[in-house]
Design a protein around this motif. Structure first.
Motif, short mmCIF file in Angstrom:
data_model
loop_
_atom_site.label_atom_id
_atom_site.label_comp_id
_atom_site.label_asym_id
_atom_site.label_seq_id
_atom_site.Cartn_x
_atom_site.Cartn_y
_atom_site.Cartn_z
N HIS A 271 0.78 -1.24 0.00
CA HIS A 271 0.00 0.00 0.00
C HIS A 271 0.82 1.28 0.00
N ASN A 272 2.14 1.18 -0.04
CA ASN A 272 2.93 2.41 -0.11
C ASN A 272 3.69 2.51 -1.44
N THR A 273 3.34 1.69 -2.39
CA THR A 273 4.04 1.70 -3.67
C THR A 273 3.36 2.66 -4.66
N TYR A 274 4.20 3.43 -5.33
CA TYR A 274 3.70 4.21 -6.47
C TYR A 274 3.85 3.33 -7.71
N ASN A 275 2.77 3.09 -8.36
CA ASN A 275 2.79 2.20 -9.51
C ASN A 275 2.48 3.03 -10.76
N LEU A 276 3.52 3.41 -11.47
CA LEU A 276 3.37 4.37 -12.58
C LEU A 276 3.90 3.72 -13.84
N VAL A 277 3.01 3.17 -14.61
CA VAL A 277 3.40 2.27 -15.68
C VAL A 277 2.94 2.80 -17.04
N THR A 278 3.81 2.66 -18.02
CA THR A 278 3.42 3.02 -19.38
C THR A 278 3.35 1.74 -20.22
N LYS A 279 2.17 1.46 -20.73
CA LYS A 279 1.97 0.26 -21.55
C LYS A 279 1.35 0.67 -22.86
N ARG A 280 1.97 0.23 -23.93
CA ARG A 280 1.41 0.62 -25.22
C ARG A 280 1.65 -0.48 -26.25
N ALA A 281 0.70 -0.63 -27.14
CA ALA A 281 0.81 -1.65 -28.17
C ALA A 281 0.48 -1.06 -29.53
N VAL A 282 1.09 -1.67 -30.54
CA VAL A 282 0.72 -1.32 -31.91
C VAL A 282 0.13 -2.57 -32.55
N LEU A 296 -4.55 -3.99 -8.00
CA LEU A 296 -4.87 -4.00 -6.58
C LEU A 296 -3.70 -3.43 -5.83
N GLY A 297 -3.95 -3.03 -4.61
CA GLY A 297 -2.86 -2.52 -3.79
C GLY A 297 -2.31 -1.23 -4.35
N SER A 298 -1.08 -0.89 -3.95
CA SER A 298 -0.37 0.35 -4.28
C SER A 298 -0.99 1.55 -3.55
N LYS A 299 -0.20 2.61 -3.44
CA LYS A 299 -0.71 3.85 -2.88
C LYS A 299 -1.41 4.62 -3.99
N LEU A 300 -0.71 4.67 -5.10
CA LEU A 300 -1.26 5.33 -6.28
C LEU A 300 -0.86 4.53 -7.51
N THR A 301 -1.84 4.19 -8.31
CA THR A 301 -1.54 3.59 -9.60
C THR A 301 -1.97 4.56 -10.69
N MET A 302 -1.07 4.79 -11.63
CA MET A 302 -1.46 5.55 -12.83
C MET A 302 -1.07 4.68 -14.01
N LYS A 303 -2.07 4.16 -14.67
CA LYS A 303 -1.78 3.20 -15.72
C LYS A 303 -2.92 3.19 -16.74
N TYR A 304 -2.57 3.39 -17.98
CA TYR A 304 -3.58 3.48 -19.03
C TYR A 304 -3.09 2.69 -20.25
N PRO A 305 -3.27 1.37 -20.24
CA PRO A 305 -2.78 0.58 -21.37
C PRO A 305 -3.35 1.14 -22.68
N ALA A 306 -2.50 1.20 -23.69
CA ALA A 306 -2.92 1.82 -24.95
C ALA A 306 -2.76 0.86 -26.12
#
Lengths: 470, 250
Positions: A271-282, A296-306
């Protein structure tokens, strides 16, 4: 860590996978923080080619020049100077289970990895700290030319392929966190599936963060050549720590004409992890890319698979589910760009919020001029488990072509008193009733996962919810 | 089996039940009839422990135990069951999954999967339900009749000691009514009691009650045998109001 053990024995540990091993590392950067010297040290340690070092250093410049994003979640407590950027746990990679050191093995055992192996799961690439330590791949795949290895080995053994595609889908300067990853990346998976090869059993990787204040910056590149098929699964659990950890991955997928890639993730960060992920596909002509994403979990997740649909007839699907408990913010969603005619996309996003938890759907649907006949459907459903929980929806839609068909639907529902009463009147405790409503809510996502992952997803959500009711 | 004494219940400050008393013995079937707004549904919800209602006075005992402080799930585990008038939808949860969870929640020992499967098949057959029904999501998109059948199916699976049926007959066509009644009669015996709450006499043709009570304005105003139901059908609720209306308001 005796105090950790006693907490577990008492059954008080909020985070069930919060055990960790004594830190016994082969290599660790001599200090926290990031600068050209640290980046050069990482690259040198890995014996990388000159071009990768240059790539990293250029990315570092980009990282340092970009401001921390102000939209999305609150990043004000994230201190980049308080993080170790590279730790390598052991000298060589294990190829078979016997080669894996005992303390690492213990960790995997607690996570059920060996069982999974016994159950004839195909290739297991498990990331422990920054390196993949355990990797096995079925022989028949090797014979058919499939490559499945950690990214560092990929760079050594398939330099030309890596050089051709690395950073082409997500350039280093795409955003601050892709720049950071590009500068200090380590581990992750490299997958290449030759033309026409179908891998029937999913490729699996298991990730864990185990050192306090250590960022994990894995880098994954999957190339599915023409007419091939691969399902890649990644599951993450991280132990609990008191200071903030950072996880910032970059995942690039390339689906050549008529290929299909499915990428499934269940992430369960402490619960104290910043999860900042960039996922992209062509997705090229008539190719399909599917992201199945559980947060689930993390303090903050910012993730927008593209998914960028660049070839005619390409299809993209993004299925995501997020659970935000007390003090957590799940800022997730999906991004689809239609850049060719007759492309289609489907975004299904489901979020659950409880207590002071907050879930945000942030999505972009873009249809370029000329993408005639594009079809898109976006559906986001939020479930609130109590009165204080919060959900927001930010669906950005940019359509430059007239001949398209797009639909957007958003629903917010609350677990109602009547619904709980109904289930409880049949003997279910309040907690079990709540869990049943939640499991039903995520069923459309869970049924897209292999059975053992669907069960794990349900179980993890139940663990998160335990003790949260009443 | 069930003993209700001087029950007063409020919801959002308005008093709905105003001193209701009722005793149901072991193996007895009681019918409670009354016009709309007499408090019938409130009674069934309060008996099962719905948190929205405030019990301001009175007692409810089930098998000699005061259940007033018990949650709905605890009452269910004691053997109480409510067939809902408007059962909630639970998307994504199949009927089979729900039945399994419910049955294992009230049982001391979990039922083996194969036994559970057979039990579901057997009970669905009694209720004349298509086996595919078990895979549908709970009450989602069910017709009125399907919802009611599903309620009785749950009752058959859980085998309660006391079933409260809240207007289970309303909105059912004659075929569905027969099937639903058959389900109730299936459980009928010395160990099973039921309180059938209804607006109409119709269901009592298929489930013969031992006692009939008439409810008006939050109380039971008169009780009798099954003839009372016929009398009521004949004379209508206006007769009840004329006959007992003043008593109910006093």
């Amino acid at each position: 860590m005796p105090e950790d053990k006693s907490i577990q024995e008492l059954g008080l540990d909020e985070y069930k996978f919060g055990f960790h091993d004594p830190e016994d590392y082969f290599f660790k950067t001599p200090r926290k923080g990031i600068d050209p010297e640290i980046v050069a040290m990482i690259s040198k340690h890995k014996n990388e080619p000159e071009w990768m070092l240059e790539y990293r250093l250029k990315a570092l410049e980009s990282f340092l020049s970009k401001p921390t994003p102000q939209w999305g979640g609150d990043l004000s407590d994230l201190d980049f100077e308080e993080i170790y950027y590279y730790i390598r746990p052991m000298e060589n990679q294990g190829r078979s289970w016997d080669d894996v050191p005992d303390d690492i093995k213990n960790t995997f055992e607690k996570l059920g990895i060996p069982q999974a192996e016994r159950e004839s799961l195909a290739g297991v690439g498990a990331q422990y700290e920054s390196e993949v330590v355990y990797h096995s791949l079925k022989e028949e795949w090797e014979k058919s030319g499939v490559v499945f290895m950690d990214m560092d080995s990929g760079l050594r053994e398939h330099e030309d392929l890596v050089r051709e595609y690395f950073g082409t889908i997500i350039p280093a300067d795409d955003n601050k966190f892709s720049a950071l990853n590009s500068a200090v990346w380590s581990g992750g998976s490299f997958v290449y599936v030759p033309p026409g090869v179908h891998i029937d059993i999913p490729l699996q990787a298991y990730f864990r963060i185990n050192a306090e204040n250590m960022g994990q910056f894995e880098r994954t590149l999957i190339i599915a050549d023409e007419g091939s098929y691969v399902h890649y699964i990644e599951g993450c659990t991280a132990p609990t720590y008191t200071t903030n950890s950072l996880h910032s991955a970059v995942v690039e997928l390339i689906a050549k004409p008529n290929a299909r890639i499915r990428y499934s993730t269940i992430q369960n960060w402490s619960h104290n992890t910043y999860n900042l992920v960039t996922k992209r596909a062509v997705a090229e002509e008539n190719a399909t890319v599917e992201w199945v994403d559980g947060n689930l979990g993390s303090k903050l997740t910012m993730k927008y698979p593209a998914v960028y649909l660049t070839g005619e007839g390409a299809r993209g699907e993004i299925l995501s589910v997020a659970y935000a408990g007390d003090g957590q913010h799940q800022d997730a969603g999906g991004k689809v760009v239609h850049a060719a005619p007759n492309t289609s996309s489907l975004i299904t996003s489901k979020s659950i919020s409880r207590g002071t938890g907050r879930s945000t759907y942030r999505g972009l649907l873009k249809v370029h001029e000329g993408a005639v006949g594009a079809k898109s459907r976006v559906e986001c459903d939020a479930l609130l488990l109590d009165e204080n929980a919060r959900t927001d929806t930010y669906p950005y839609i940019e359509i430059e072509e007239k001949k398209v068909n797009t639909e957007h639907e958003a629903t917010v529902s609350k677990v109602g008193e009547d619904q709980l009463f109904y289930l409880m009147s049949r003997g279910l405790s309040e907690e079990a009733a709540m869990a049943m409503v939640v499991n039903g809510f995520i069923e459309p996502i869970a049924k897209e996962l292999p059975l053992e992952y669907a069960i794990e997803l349900n179980r993890l959500i139940q663990l998160e919810m335990e003790g949260s009711v009443g | 089996m069930l003993k209700i004494d001087n029950l007063h219940v409020e919801i959002e400050g308005g008093e709905i039940l105003k001193g209701l008393g009722l005793e149901v013995g072991k193996g007895e079937i009681h019918a409670i009839m009354g016009p709309n707004g007499s408090g019938k549904s409130t009674l069934s919800n309060v008996l099962m422990g719905h948190p929205r209602y405030d019990v301001t006075d009175g007692t409810i005992e089930f098998m000699g135990e005061d259940v007033m402080e018990l949650e709905a799930d605890e009452r269910a585990r004691l053997g109480m069951f409510l067939a809902f008038q408007y059962p909630s939808e639970v998307p994504g949860v199949s009927v089979a999954n729900f039945l399994r969870t419910a049955v294992n929640s009230v049982r001391e020992k979990e039922l083996a999967p194969m036994e559970m499967y057979r039990l579901i098949q057997e009970k669905m057959k009694i209720m004349q339900m298509d086996p595919k029904f078990a895979e549908r999501y709970l009450n989602e998109g069910f017709s009125g009749g399907e919802k009611k059948r599903n309620e009785i199916l749950q009752m058959l699976m859980l085998e309660p000691k006391l079933a409260i049926m809240d207007e289970t007959d309303s909105g059912l066509d004659i075929d569905a009514l027969q099937v639903v009644s058959k389900g109730v009669n299936e459980l009928r015996g010395p160990e099973f009691s039921a309180v059938i709450i209804t607006h109409y006499q119709r269901i009592l043709r298929y489930i013969e009650p031992d006692h009939v009570h008439v409810m008006l304005d939050g109380r039971i105003v008169t009780s009798g045998g099954k003839d009372l139901a016929l009398q009521l059908e004949d004379k209508g609720y206006d007769w009840v109001r004329q006959e007992f209306g003043s008593a109910a308001q006093s």
